[in-house]
Write a protein that holds these residues in place. Structure first.
Motif, PDB file in Angstrom:
ATOM      1  N   VAL A   5       0.879  -1.179  -0.178  1.00  0.00           N
ATOM      2  CA  VAL A   5      -0.133   0.011   0.055  1.00  0.00           C
ATOM      3  C   VAL A   5       0.839   1.147   0.064  1.00  0.00           C
ATOM      4  CG1 VAL A   5      -1.687   1.239   1.415  1.00  0.00           C
ATOM      5  CG2 VAL A   5      -1.981  -1.272   1.301  1.00  0.00           C
ATOM      6  N   SER A   6       0.555   2.112  -0.963  1.00  0.00           N
ATOM      7  CA  SER A   6       1.588   3.112  -1.289  1.00  0.00           C
ATOM      8  C   SER A   6       2.096   4.144   0.127  1.00  0.00           C
ATOM      9  CB  SER A   6       1.170   4.110  -2.220  1.00  0.00           C
ATOM     10  OG  SER A   6      -0.108   4.735  -1.927  1.00  0.00           O
ATOM     11  N   PHE A   7       0.989   4.184   1.070  1.00  0.00           N
ATOM     12  CA  PHE A   7       1.302   5.052   2.041  1.00  0.00           C
ATOM     13  C   PHE A   7       1.702   4.370   3.300  1.00  0.00           C
ATOM     14  CE2 PHE A   7      -3.132   4.274   2.255  1.00  0.00           C
ATOM     15  CZ  PHE A   7      -3.067   3.740   3.710  1.00  0.00           C
ATOM     16  N   ALA A   8       1.968   3.227   3.236  1.00  0.00           N
ATOM     17  CA  ALA A   8       2.383   2.349   4.443  1.00  0.00           C
ATOM     18  C   ALA A   8       3.846   2.426   5.032  1.00  0.00           C
ATOM     19  CB  ALA A   8       1.882   0.908   4.180  1.00  0.00           C
ATOM     20  N   PRO A   9       4.468   2.451   4.019  1.00  0.00           N
ATOM     21  CA  PRO A   9       6.088   2.727   4.236  1.00  0.00           C
ATOM     22  C   PRO A   9       6.265   4.051   4.974  1.00  0.00           C
ATOM     23  CG  PRO A   9       6.059   1.550   2.433  1.00  0.00           C
ATOM     24  CD  PRO A   9       4.617   1.923   2.634  1.00  0.00           C
ATOM     25  N   PHE A  77     -10.846  16.604   3.074  1.00  0.00           N
ATOM     26  CA  PHE A  77      -9.804  16.209   4.159  1.00  0.00           C
ATOM     27  C   PHE A  77      -8.558  16.849   4.071  1.00  0.00           C
ATOM     28  CE2 PHE A  77      -6.575  13.010   4.872  1.00  0.00           C
ATOM     29  CZ  PHE A  77      -6.709  12.873   6.114  1.00  0.00           C
ATOM     30  N   VAL A  78      -7.950  16.842   2.762  1.00  0.00           N
ATOM     31  CA  VAL A  78      -6.725  17.584   2.472  1.00  0.00           C
ATOM     32  C   VAL A  78      -6.864  19.112   2.736  1.00  0.00           C
ATOM     33  CG1 VAL A  78      -4.822  18.221   0.812  1.00  0.00           C
ATOM     34  CG2 VAL A  78      -5.921  15.650   0.945  1.00  0.00           C
ATOM     35  N   GLU A  79      -8.001  19.706   2.416  1.00  0.00           N
ATOM     36  CA  GLU A  79      -7.936  21.277   2.716  1.00  0.00           C
ATOM     37  C   GLU A  79      -8.297  21.470   4.273  1.00  0.00           C
ATOM     38  OE1 GLU A  79     -11.292  22.159   0.333  1.00  0.00           O
ATOM     39  OE2 GLU A  79     -10.188  22.184  -1.643  1.00  0.00           O
ATOM     40  N   ASP A  80      -9.013  20.688   5.075  1.00  0.00           N
ATOM     41  CA  ASP A  80      -9.044  20.717   6.223  1.00  0.00           C
ATOM     42  C   ASP A  80      -7.658  20.634   7.037  1.00  0.00           C
ATOM     43  OD1 ASP A  80     -11.824  21.170   6.016  1.00  0.00           O
ATOM     44  OD2 ASP A  80     -12.307  18.998   6.725  1.00  0.00           O
ATOM     45  N   TYR A  81      -6.831  19.682   6.669  1.00  0.00           N
ATOM     46  CA  TYR A  81      -5.530  19.280   7.222  1.00  0.00           C
ATOM     47  C   TYR A  81      -4.941  20.701   6.769  1.00  0.00           C
ATOM     48  CZ  TYR A  81      -0.789  17.622   7.923  1.00  0.00           C
ATOM     49  OH  TYR A  81       0.415  17.851   8.368  1.00  0.00           O
ATOM     50  N   ASP A  88      -4.881  17.819  13.460  1.00  0.00           N
ATOM     51  CA  ASP A  88      -4.443  16.403  13.100  1.00  0.00           C
ATOM     52  C   ASP A  88      -3.086  15.740  13.583  1.00  0.00           C
ATOM     53  OD1 ASP A  88      -6.837  16.460  11.548  1.00  0.00           O
ATOM     54  OD2 ASP A  88      -5.861  17.230   9.720  1.00  0.00           O
ATOM     55  N   GLU A  89      -2.299  16.882  14.070  1.00  0.00           N
ATOM     56  CA  GLU A  89      -0.793  16.195  14.548  1.00  0.00           C
ATOM     57  C   GLU A  89      -1.090  16.037  15.995  1.00  0.00           C
ATOM     58  OE1 GLU A  89       1.494  15.220  12.647  1.00  0.00           O
ATOM     59  OE2 GLU A  89       0.089  15.644  10.969  1.00  0.00           O
ATOM     60  N   GLY A  90      -2.082  16.099  16.798  1.00  0.00           N
ATOM     61  CA  GLY A  90      -2.099  15.611  18.063  1.00  0.00           C
ATOM     62  C   GLY A  90      -1.839  16.849  18.886  1.00  0.00           C
ATOM     63  N   LYS A  94      -1.717  14.025  24.971  1.00  0.00           N
ATOM     64  CA  LYS A  94      -0.918  13.866  26.195  1.00  0.00           C
ATOM     65  C   LYS A  94       0.336  13.483  25.885  1.00  0.00           C
ATOM     66  CE  LYS A  94      -4.832  13.847  29.549  1.00  0.00           C
ATOM     67  NZ  LYS A  94      -5.287  12.880  30.509  1.00  0.00           N
ATOM     68  N   LYS A  95       0.680  12.386  24.960  1.00  0.00           N
ATOM     69  CA  LYS A  95       1.707  11.810  24.462  1.00  0.00           C
ATOM     70  C   LYS A  95       2.210  12.428  23.097  1.00  0.00           C
ATOM     71  CE  LYS A  95       1.112   7.742  27.042  1.00  0.00           C
ATOM     72  NZ  LYS A  95       1.195   6.123  27.264  1.00  0.00           N
ATOM     73  N   PRO A  96       3.276  12.465  22.877  1.00  0.00           N
ATOM     74  CA  PRO A  96       3.714  12.714  21.403  1.00  0.00           C
ATOM     75  C   PRO A  96       2.866  11.973  20.359  1.00  0.00           C
ATOM     76  CG  PRO A  96       5.635  12.106  22.765  1.00  0.00           C
ATOM     77  CD  PRO A  96       4.717  11.717  23.433  1.00  0.00           C
ATOM     78  N   PRO A  97       2.218  12.527  19.383  1.00  0.00           N
ATOM     79  CA  PRO A  97       1.323  11.835  18.554  1.00  0.00           C
ATOM     80  C   PRO A  97       2.278  11.224  17.386  1.00  0.00           C
ATOM     81  CG  PRO A  97       1.300  14.138  18.150  1.00  0.00           C
ATOM     82  CD  PRO A  97       2.096  14.088  19.314  1.00  0.00           C
ATOM     83  N   ARG A  98       1.566  10.307  16.676  1.00  0.00           N
ATOM     84  CA  ARG A  98       2.334   9.758  15.584  1.00  0.00           C
ATOM     85  C   ARG A  98       1.898  10.614  14.247  1.00  0.00           C
ATOM     86  NH1 ARG A  98       1.188   3.327  14.703  1.00  0.00           N
ATOM     87  NH2 ARG A  98       2.502   3.882  12.882  1.00  0.00           N
ATOM     88  N   LYS A  99       2.735  11.116  13.314  1.00  0.00           N
ATOM     89  CA  LYS A  99       2.546  11.591  12.338  1.00  0.00           C
ATOM     90  C   LYS A  99       1.626  10.926  11.221  1.00  0.00           C
ATOM     91  CE  LYS A  99       6.631  14.785  11.946  1.00  0.00           C
ATOM     92  NZ  LYS A  99       7.319  15.170  10.868  1.00  0.00           N
ATOM     93  N   THR A 100       0.687  11.827  10.829  1.00  0.00           N
ATOM     94  CA  THR A 100      -0.143  11.397   9.726  1.00  0.00           C
ATOM     95  C   THR A 100       0.757  11.344   8.420  1.00  0.00           C
ATOM     96  OG1 THR A 100      -0.965  13.736   8.997  1.00  0.00           O
ATOM     97  CG2 THR A 100      -2.030  12.523  11.041  1.00  0.00           C
ATOM     98  N   ILE A 101      -0.054  10.569   7.172  1.00  0.00           N
ATOM     99  CA  ILE A 101       0.482  10.559   5.949  1.00  0.00           C
ATOM    100  C   ILE A 101       0.847  12.102   5.579  1.00  0.00           C
ATOM    101  CG2 ILE A 101      -1.385  10.169   4.798  1.00  0.00           C
ATOM    102  CD1 ILE A 101       1.965   8.811   3.782  1.00  0.00           C
ATOM    103  N   LEU A 102      -0.449  12.759   5.636  1.00  0.00           N
ATOM    104  CA  LEU A 102      -0.208  14.303   5.082  1.00  0.00           C
ATOM    105  C   LEU A 102       1.099  15.067   5.667  1.00  0.00           C
ATOM    106  CD1 LEU A 102      -3.912  15.041   4.723  1.00  0.00           C
ATOM    107  CD2 LEU A 102      -2.405  14.309   3.020  1.00  0.00           C
ATOM    108  N   SER A 103       1.338  14.873   7.151  1.00  0.00           N
ATOM    109  CA  SER A 103       2.161  15.563   7.451  1.00  0.00           C
ATOM    110  C   SER A 103       3.713  14.978   7.011  1.00  0.00           C
ATOM    111  CB  SER A 103       2.555  15.605   9.296  1.00  0.00           C
ATOM    112  OG  SER A 103       2.418  14.269   9.563  1.00  0.00           O
ATOM    113  N   VAL A 104       3.850  13.760   6.851  1.00  0.00           N
ATOM    114  CA  VAL A 104       4.973  13.187   6.268  1.00  0.00           C
ATOM    115  C   VAL A 104       5.247  13.624   4.827  1.00  0.00           C
ATOM    116  CG1 VAL A 104       5.992  11.012   5.549  1.00  0.00           C
ATOM    117  CG2 VAL A 104       4.958  11.091   7.731  1.00  0.00           C
TER     118      VAL A 104
END
Length: 112
Positions: A5-9, A77-81, A88-90, A94-104
């Protein structure tokens, strides 16, 4: 070449990216009849393919660009991000969030 899946890695941890990369390299060396000691740059040049993470970014960008044209939900979705990426980046986590694919993708290039 590994099919995925293209975004998985993009969103898996570095350890898993390295595992995928090693599996692909070993398979390419075998398929191209190269010595197992051949360096990765030579293998990728010989095979005429990109590393998994680089190819993943390219495929994900192509997918998002096409999807934004044909799918209004993804476009919204992309415009809202882009308008509220801090949520979206948390920012409220309370803890460091995982990055979303859009932020990557955005941190790699400002094309999304």
């Amino acid at each position: 070449m590994i099919d995925y899946v293209s975004f998985a890695p993009q969103i898996v941890c570095e350890t898993n990216k390295n595992v995928l990369e090693r599996i692909q390299l070993k398979g390419l060396k075998y398929a191209l009849n190269l010595a197992q000691t051949t360096n990765s740059e030579k293998v990728y040049k010989e095979a005429k393919i990109d590393k998994i993470v680089d190819r993943s970014k390219t495929l994900t960008k192509k997918y998002l660009n096409k999807a934004m044209i044909t799918n209004s939900l993804i476009q919204n979705f992309v415009e809202d991000y882009n308008n509220h990426e801090e949520l979206d980046e948390g920012a409220l986590c309370k803890k460091p969030p995982r990055k979303t694919i859009l932020s990557v993708l955005k941190s790699d290039e400002a094309t999304v």
